[in-house]
Design an enzyme around this catalytic site. Structure first.
Site, short mmCIF file in Angstrom:
data_model
loop_
_atom_site.label_atom_id
_atom_site.label_comp_id
_atom_site.label_asym_id
_atom_site.label_seq_id
_atom_site.Cartn_x
_atom_site.Cartn_y
_atom_site.Cartn_z
N LYS A 78 23.21 15.37 60.44
CA LYS A 78 23.33 15.93 61.70
C LYS A 78 22.31 15.47 62.57
O LYS A 78 22.23 15.03 63.56
CB LYS A 78 23.73 17.16 61.71
CG LYS A 78 24.97 17.69 61.24
CD LYS A 78 25.23 19.18 61.05
CE LYS A 78 24.83 19.95 60.30
NZ LYS A 78 24.88 19.56 58.62
N ILE A 79 20.91 15.94 61.86
CA ILE A 79 19.73 15.60 62.74
C ILE A 79 19.41 14.27 62.79
O ILE A 79 19.20 13.57 63.96
CB ILE A 79 18.46 16.34 62.31
CG1 ILE A 79 18.80 17.94 62.43
CG2 ILE A 79 17.26 16.11 63.21
CD1 ILE A 79 17.90 18.86 61.74
N THR A 117 9.87 16.28 60.60
CA THR A 117 10.27 17.62 61.32
C THR A 117 11.08 18.36 60.35
O THR A 117 11.91 19.09 60.83
CB THR A 117 11.02 17.14 62.61
OG1 THR A 117 12.22 16.52 62.21
CG2 THR A 117 10.03 16.64 63.78
N SER A 118 11.17 17.89 59.20
CA SER A 118 12.12 18.52 58.15
C SER A 118 11.46 19.72 57.29
O SER A 118 11.87 20.96 57.72
CB SER A 118 12.61 17.33 57.49
OG SER A 118 13.89 17.56 56.74
N ARG A 119 10.77 19.52 56.52
CA ARG A 119 10.09 20.74 55.71
C ARG A 119 8.91 19.99 55.08
O ARG A 119 8.66 18.87 54.68
CB ARG A 119 11.11 20.92 54.37
CG ARG A 119 12.20 21.60 54.78
CD ARG A 119 11.86 23.27 55.21
NE ARG A 119 12.98 24.19 55.63
CZ ARG A 119 13.40 24.18 56.88
NH1 ARG A 119 12.88 23.46 57.96
NH2 ARG A 119 14.27 25.10 57.04
N GLU A 140 3.15 26.21 55.42
CA GLU A 140 3.30 27.13 56.47
C GLU A 140 3.69 28.37 56.59
O GLU A 140 3.23 28.99 57.57
CB GLU A 140 4.27 26.18 57.41
CG GLU A 140 5.89 26.21 56.86
CD GLU A 140 6.75 25.47 57.89
OE1 GLU A 140 6.39 24.20 58.08
OE2 GLU A 140 7.60 26.30 58.44
N HIS A 160 6.24 24.27 63.59
CA HIS A 160 7.61 24.59 63.40
C HIS A 160 8.35 24.93 64.77
O HIS A 160 8.98 26.13 64.62
CB HIS A 160 8.06 25.58 62.17
CG HIS A 160 9.29 25.33 61.48
ND1 HIS A 160 9.33 25.35 60.07
CD2 HIS A 160 10.38 25.17 61.86
CE1 HIS A 160 10.55 25.07 59.81
NE2 HIS A 160 11.46 24.92 60.84
N GLN A 161 8.16 24.17 65.60
CA GLN A 161 8.59 24.22 66.89
C GLN A 161 10.36 23.47 67.25
O GLN A 161 10.45 23.57 68.36
CB GLN A 161 7.68 23.82 67.80
CG GLN A 161 7.61 24.23 69.42
CD GLN A 161 6.47 23.67 70.07
OE1 GLN A 161 5.67 23.51 69.63
NE2 GLN A 161 6.81 23.14 71.26
N ALA A 162 10.42 22.44 66.50
CA ALA A 162 11.33 21.57 67.01
C ALA A 162 12.72 22.18 67.20
O ALA A 162 13.44 21.80 68.23
CB ALA A 162 11.68 20.53 65.58
N PHE A 163 13.00 23.51 66.58
CA PHE A 163 14.25 24.17 66.88
C PHE A 163 14.21 24.62 68.43
O PHE A 163 15.16 25.53 68.80
CB PHE A 163 14.49 25.24 65.77
CG PHE A 163 13.73 26.40 65.83
CD1 PHE A 163 12.43 26.30 65.40
CD2 PHE A 163 14.05 27.72 66.60
CE1 PHE A 163 11.49 27.46 65.39
CE2 PHE A 163 13.16 28.56 66.35
CZ PHE A 163 12.08 28.63 66.01
P1 NAD Z 1 22.32 17.63 56.96
O1 NAD Z 1 22.73 18.26 55.86
O2 NAD Z 1 23.21 17.50 58.19
O3 NAD Z 1 21.75 16.01 56.55
C1 NAD Z 1 20.87 15.95 55.42
C2 NAD Z 1 21.17 14.44 55.00
O4 NAD Z 1 20.45 14.21 53.75
C3 NAD Z 1 22.64 14.44 54.43
O5 NAD Z 1 23.23 13.14 55.08
C4 NAD Z 1 22.56 14.03 52.83
O6 NAD Z 1 23.33 13.15 52.53
C5 NAD Z 1 21.20 13.70 52.80
N1 NAD Z 1 20.38 13.82 51.69
C6 NAD Z 1 20.41 15.07 50.90
N2 NAD Z 1 19.62 14.90 49.86
C7 NAD Z 1 19.38 13.76 49.63
C8 NAD Z 1 18.50 12.94 48.72
N3 NAD Z 1 18.10 13.57 47.73
N4 NAD Z 1 18.50 11.68 49.00
C9 NAD Z 1 19.10 11.04 50.08
N5 NAD Z 1 19.76 11.73 50.92
C10 NAD Z 1 19.90 13.09 50.82
O7 NAD Z 1 21.05 18.50 57.60
P2 NAD Z 1 20.37 18.38 59.02
O8 NAD Z 1 21.07 19.31 59.87
O9 NAD Z 1 20.35 17.08 59.34
O10 NAD Z 1 19.05 19.08 58.71
C11 NAD Z 1 18.04 18.26 57.96
C12 NAD Z 1 17.00 19.01 57.66
O11 NAD Z 1 16.34 19.35 58.88
C13 NAD Z 1 17.28 20.62 57.16
O12 NAD Z 1 17.43 20.77 55.87
C14 NAD Z 1 15.83 21.28 57.61
O13 NAD Z 1 15.16 21.30 56.39
C15 NAD Z 1 15.33 20.53 58.53
N6 NAD Z 1 15.44 21.32 59.84
C16 NAD Z 1 14.13 21.70 60.56
C17 NAD Z 1 14.13 22.22 61.67
C18 NAD Z 1 12.79 22.29 62.51
O14 NAD Z 1 12.91 23.25 63.47
N7 NAD Z 1 11.75 21.86 62.21
C19 NAD Z 1 15.33 22.67 62.51
C20 NAD Z 1 16.53 22.38 61.48
C21 NAD Z 1 16.57 21.77 60.27
#
Ligand code: NAD
Length: 330
Positions: free
Chosen positions: A153-154, A232-234, A263, A295-298
């Site tokens: 999604k992101i 911006t993930s983890r 964090e 951790h502000q992206a959201f």
């Molecule tokens: P999502 O589930 O829609 O997308 C994740 C993608 O990663 C999927 O397409 C999946 O197939 C792929 N994937 C999973 N494991 C994999 C691997 N081992 N190898 C290759 N591809 C792999 O998730 P999303 O909504 O896009 O969110 C992604 C991440 O963003 C969340 O898990 C979260 O950790 C992080 N996030 C951060 C913030 C922030 O404020 N910084 C806010 C929301 C989410």
């Protein structure tokens, strides 16, 4: 029904209250859920937590002993909850699978542009009435190759934005989205290929055993000279010590971090009067080529509103014993 919200700060609490249309009894706490604070949930029916909270096996056991049967995550990521322990305890766990992928994607874009146009340095300079442009040479984003790791999604929202800039887009995902690839002219490649070819690399994956330190010494070593990394993930997607090494030797020209491995110990609080014992964090904060947000992206009004709406839907479904598409565990 009493619901205890942990890690709920001033920016979120009014929105939570506004969405409480079923008038649940709310306990709103800034405290981070941990074994030291779990007692604050005593008397509640549901606990709601955010990504900084520690829902480990010990904490979950305590929660279960208090008679609480449902945990509602107000986040998308769920690496901070021990789902195996929650299963054994028969706890229901829900999350907010998507509250605004665009909010996070826009923050990643903002980080790239802030780095590419040296906005932080430029702003610092003009405030000191230094209007020189020396040292502020930037680059055109549209001419760059961007590697997107994770196209869910992101990642896909981010790709749509990059496409607007005219970037060449490489992507890696174990489940490639072929429609997305056609629509936005993406080339799905291996992780190694992204490391070797991308000028900018951005992470958008869940954190799990397979994605822990997906960026490590080996990957950093084969990246292009001057590559930029955006996370911006983890935080644990990156081996911080290796990153510092490659930032220090200039191979990685800059990094934009909204997340950091350790964090939970620091983010979401004003620590300006405290000593920071995490020397990796101290090093990163002192480096000119590190752009960091806590951790502000959201943090947009749209995202917070969506989080609150979905969380109360999840609570309502739990209270009515209804099925819920946002279940991690039922
Ligand atoms: P999502 O589930 O829609 O997308 C994740 C993608 O990663 C999927 O397409 C999946 O197939 C792929 N994937 C999973 N494991 C994999 C691997 N081992 N190898 C290759 N591809 C792999 O998730 P999303 O909504 O896009 O969110 C992604 C991440 O963003 C969340 O898990 C979260 O950790 C992080 N996030 C951060 C913030 C922030 O404020 N910084 C806010 C929301 C989410």
């Amino acid at each position: 029904m009493k619901v205890c919200f942990f890690s709920c700060f001033d920016y979120e609490a009014p929105i939570i209250k506004r969405w409480n249309i079923d008038n649940y009894d709310l306990v709103i706490l800034e405290e981070q859920l941990s074994i030291d604070t779990v007692n604050l949930a005593e008397g509640s029916d549901v606990v709601s937590i955010f990504s900084r909270d520690h829902a480990n096996a010990k904490v979950l056991k305590k929660i279960s002993e208090m008679g609480i049967k449902c945990i509602c995550l107000r986040s998308t990521g769920f690496n901070n909850i021990d789902l195996a322990a929650a299963t054994k305890l028969n706890l229901q766990v829900t999350r907010v699978p998507a509250y605004s992928p665009e909010a996070i994607a826009e923050h990643a874009i903002a980080m790239i542009l802030a780095i590419s146009r040296k906005l932080v340095q430029a702003n610092r300079r003009v405030k000191l009435k230094n209007f020189s442009l020396v040292g502020l040479l930037g680059f055109n984003l549209g001419e760059k190759t961007v590697g997107v790791i994770g196209t869910g999604k992101i990642g896909s929202a981010f790709i749509k934005m990059l496409h607007g800039f005219g970037c060449k887009i490489l992507a890696y995902d174990f489940e490639p989205d072929l429609d997305l690839a056609t629509m936005f002219d993406i080339e799905y490649v291996s992780l190694k290929n992204i490391f070797e070819r991308a000028d900018i690399i951005s992470l958008h994956l869940p954190l799990n055993d397979d994605t822990y330190q997906i960026i490590n010494e080996d990957g950093l070593a084969i990246m292009k000279n001057g590559a930029i990394i955006i996370n911006t993930s983890r935080g644990d997607h990156i081996d911080t010590k290796a990153l510092i090494k490659y930032l220090a030797n200039g191979k990685i020209s800059a990094v934009g971090l909204d997340v950091y491995a350790n964090e939970k110990k620091y983010f979401f609080k004003d620590r300006s009067d405290e000593a920071i014992s995490d020397l990796d964090l101290v090093t990163l904060l002192g480096m000119d080529n590190v752009l960091m947000t806590a951790h502000q992206a959201f943090l947009t009004s749209t995202a917070l509103s969506n989080i609150a709406e979905t969380t109360f839907d999840n609570i309502k479904n739990f209270s009515e014993g209804k099925a819920n598409i946002n279940f991690l565990l039922r």
